[in-house]
Write a protein that holds these residues in place. Structure first.
Motif, PDB file in Angstrom:
ATOM      1  N   MET A 176       0.844  -1.199   0.000  1.00 59.42           N
ATOM      2  CA  MET A 176       0.000   0.000   0.000  1.00 59.42           C
ATOM      3  C   MET A 176       0.881   1.251   0.000  1.00 59.42           C
ATOM      4  N   ARG A 177       0.380   2.299  -0.612  1.00 58.72           N
ATOM      5  CA  ARG A 177       1.095   3.569  -0.583  1.00 58.72           C
ATOM      6  C   ARG A 177       1.318   4.017   0.858  1.00 58.72           C
ATOM      7  N   GLU A 178       2.449   4.701   1.076  1.00 59.97           N
ATOM      8  CA  GLU A 178       2.744   5.268   2.382  1.00 59.97           C
ATOM      9  C   GLU A 178       3.039   6.752   2.211  1.00 59.97           C
ATOM     10  N   LEU A 179       2.470   7.556   3.083  1.00 58.31           N
ATOM     11  CA  LEU A 179       2.683   8.992   3.035  1.00 58.31           C
ATOM     12  C   LEU A 179       3.300   9.450   4.353  1.00 58.31           C
ATOM     13  N   GLU A 222       0.538   9.934  -9.208  1.00 58.30           N
ATOM     14  CA  GLU A 222       1.992  10.091  -9.199  1.00 58.30           C
ATOM     15  C   GLU A 222       2.726   9.146  -8.258  1.00 58.30           C
ATOM     16  N   LEU A 223       2.012   8.487  -7.343  1.00 58.90           N
ATOM     17  CA  LEU A 223       2.668   7.616  -6.367  1.00 58.90           C
ATOM     18  C   LEU A 223       2.277   6.170  -6.622  1.00 58.90           C
ATOM     19  N   ALA A 224       3.289   5.320  -6.825  1.00 61.73           N
ATOM     20  CA  ALA A 224       3.030   3.902  -7.088  1.00 61.73           C
ATOM     21  C   ALA A 224       2.347   3.246  -5.892  1.00 61.73           C
ATOM     22  N   ASP A 225       1.684   2.109  -6.162  1.00 58.85           N
ATOM     23  CA  ASP A 225       0.929   1.420  -5.111  1.00 58.85           C
ATOM     24  C   ASP A 225       1.802   1.065  -3.909  1.00 58.85           C
ATOM     25  N   ASP A 226       3.094   0.820  -4.139  1.00 59.89           N
ATOM     26  CA  ASP A 226       4.001   0.479  -3.040  1.00 59.89           C
ATOM     27  C   ASP A 226       5.005   1.598  -2.770  1.00 59.89           C
ATOM     28  N   PHE A 253      -4.017   4.949   1.355  1.00 60.48           N
ATOM     29  CA  PHE A 253      -2.626   5.010   1.789  1.00 60.48           C
ATOM     30  C   PHE A 253      -2.590   4.989   3.313  1.00 60.48           C
ATOM     31  N   GLU A 254      -1.432   4.608   3.830  1.00 59.68           N
ATOM     32  CA  GLU A 254      -1.153   4.747   5.258  1.00 59.68           C
ATOM     33  C   GLU A 254      -0.276   5.976   5.434  1.00 59.68           C
ATOM     34  N   TYR A 255      -0.321   6.587   6.603  1.00 59.96           N
ATOM     35  CA  TYR A 255       0.532   7.763   6.778  1.00 59.96           C
ATOM     36  C   TYR A 255       1.074   7.835   8.196  1.00 59.96           C
ATOM     37  N   ALA A 256       2.204   8.528   8.308  1.00 65.07           N
ATOM     38  CA  ALA A 256       2.858   8.739   9.602  1.00 65.07           C
ATOM     39  C   ALA A 256       3.294  10.195   9.690  1.00 65.07           C
ATOM     40  N   VAL A 257       3.388  10.702  10.920  1.00 68.53           N
ATOM     41  CA  VAL A 257       3.765  12.095  11.165  1.00 68.53           C
ATOM     42  C   VAL A 257       5.104  12.119  11.900  1.00 68.53           C
ATOM     43  N   ILE A 258       6.027  12.915  11.366  1.00 65.66           N
ATOM     44  CA  ILE A 258       7.338  13.071  11.991  1.00 65.66           C
ATOM     45  C   ILE A 258       7.424  14.513  12.500  1.00 65.66           C
ATOM     46  N   PRO A 259       7.529  14.715  13.816  1.00 72.81           N
ATOM     47  CA  PRO A 259       7.492  16.069  14.372  1.00 72.81           C
ATOM     48  C   PRO A 259       8.742  16.873  14.030  1.00 72.81           C
TER      49      PRO A 259
END
Length: 263
Positions: free
Chosen positions: A1-4, A103-107, A139-145
């Motif tokens: 899955m895409r990751e953001l 613009e973002l591939a599935d992986d 997509f899944e996403y994560a936050v970097i402070p």
């Protein structure tokens, strides 16, 4: 899955970026950037320097997304202002969603670089929630402070943000146009289109002001508000004309008898 990845990159100095953020940048295939026009070319140069300094493999792509128009009329009522922001967020969500899908591939791993920290007066996380809710792209996403301009301001002036036992109050400028809120002696002011504090008719206020914090263009002024307000307004106007944009933050504080004689 895409990751953001939503990466806080600090207020501008390439060294004010965390190790966690550097590690995240080095995983990215596509950087998605909101294009705010030529007026912010100085910001673009700082962002490019951050990538050049901290990304080991420069084999990534950059996708620019045009910024949708936004009503910034200072005369907007509170309700109209919130509605205008909601419309702007919706337009952003549509544009970003389409870009992620095409613009973002599935992986693939994509990223948004956020000035300061994504949790402080930034719309990216709210827009991401809208994109996921509409179901256009998954997509899944994560936050970097990141380091905020608030922290950079305090460090530059070598001051704590609060006195002993006091709360820390951070506010957009439109909420201090009539003075500091009742019961609060300090306020960090952001998102000021001018220098709102200049119109305050309250004696005994000190100000700690900073622009382009952490960059080579950093400018600092501190003192009694009634003595330095005109200077700050003049310097701010000049710097904005020179650079085409400005990002500034300031701390207002009611003076106490126990405070040092100078701010």
């Amino acid at each position: 899955m895409r990751e953001l990845l939503v990466v806080g990159i600090g207020p501008g100095h390439p060294d004010q970026i965390t190790v966690q953020a550097v590690q995240a940048l080095n995983r990215v295939d596509v950087f998605f950037l909101i294009d705010k026009g030529d007026a912010k070319s100085g910001l673009n140069a700082v962002r490019d320097e951050i990538l050049e300094r901290h990304v080991a493999d420069l084999n990534f792509r950059v996708v620019e997304i045009p910024e949708p128009p936004r009503d910034r009329s200072p005369s907007l009522s509170s309700g109209a202002y919130e509605a205008a922001v909601q419309d702007w967020h919706e337009a952003r969500a549509r544009r970003i969603g389409r870009a992620l899908a095409s613009e973002l591939a599935d992986d693939g791993v994509g990223a948004f670089l956020v000035w300061g920290d994504p949790s402080v007066y930034d719309s990216t996380l709210r827009v991401i929630d809208r994109i996921l809710a509409c179901g256009v792209v998954e997509f899944e996403y994560a936050v970097i402070p990141g380091v905020t301009s608030v922290q950079a301001l305090a460090a530059a002036h070598r001051i704590p943000l609060n006195r002993i036992g006091e709360p820390i109050y951070i506010t957009p400028a439109r909420r201090i146009a009539d003075g500091l809120p009742e019961g609060l002696d300090s306020a960090v002011v952001m998102l000021d289109s001018g220098f709102t504090a200049a119109v305050l008719d309250e004696p005994g206020l000190d100000v700690f002001w900073g622009a382009y914090l952490g960059t080579d263009d950093q400018a600092l002024i501190a003192g009694r508000l009634d003595e330095v307000a005109d200077q700050i307004a003049e310097v701010r106007t000049r710097l904005r004309a020179e650079h085409g944009w400005i990002m500034d933050t300031y701390l207002l504080r009611r003076r106490r008898a126990s405070d040092p004689s100078d701010a």
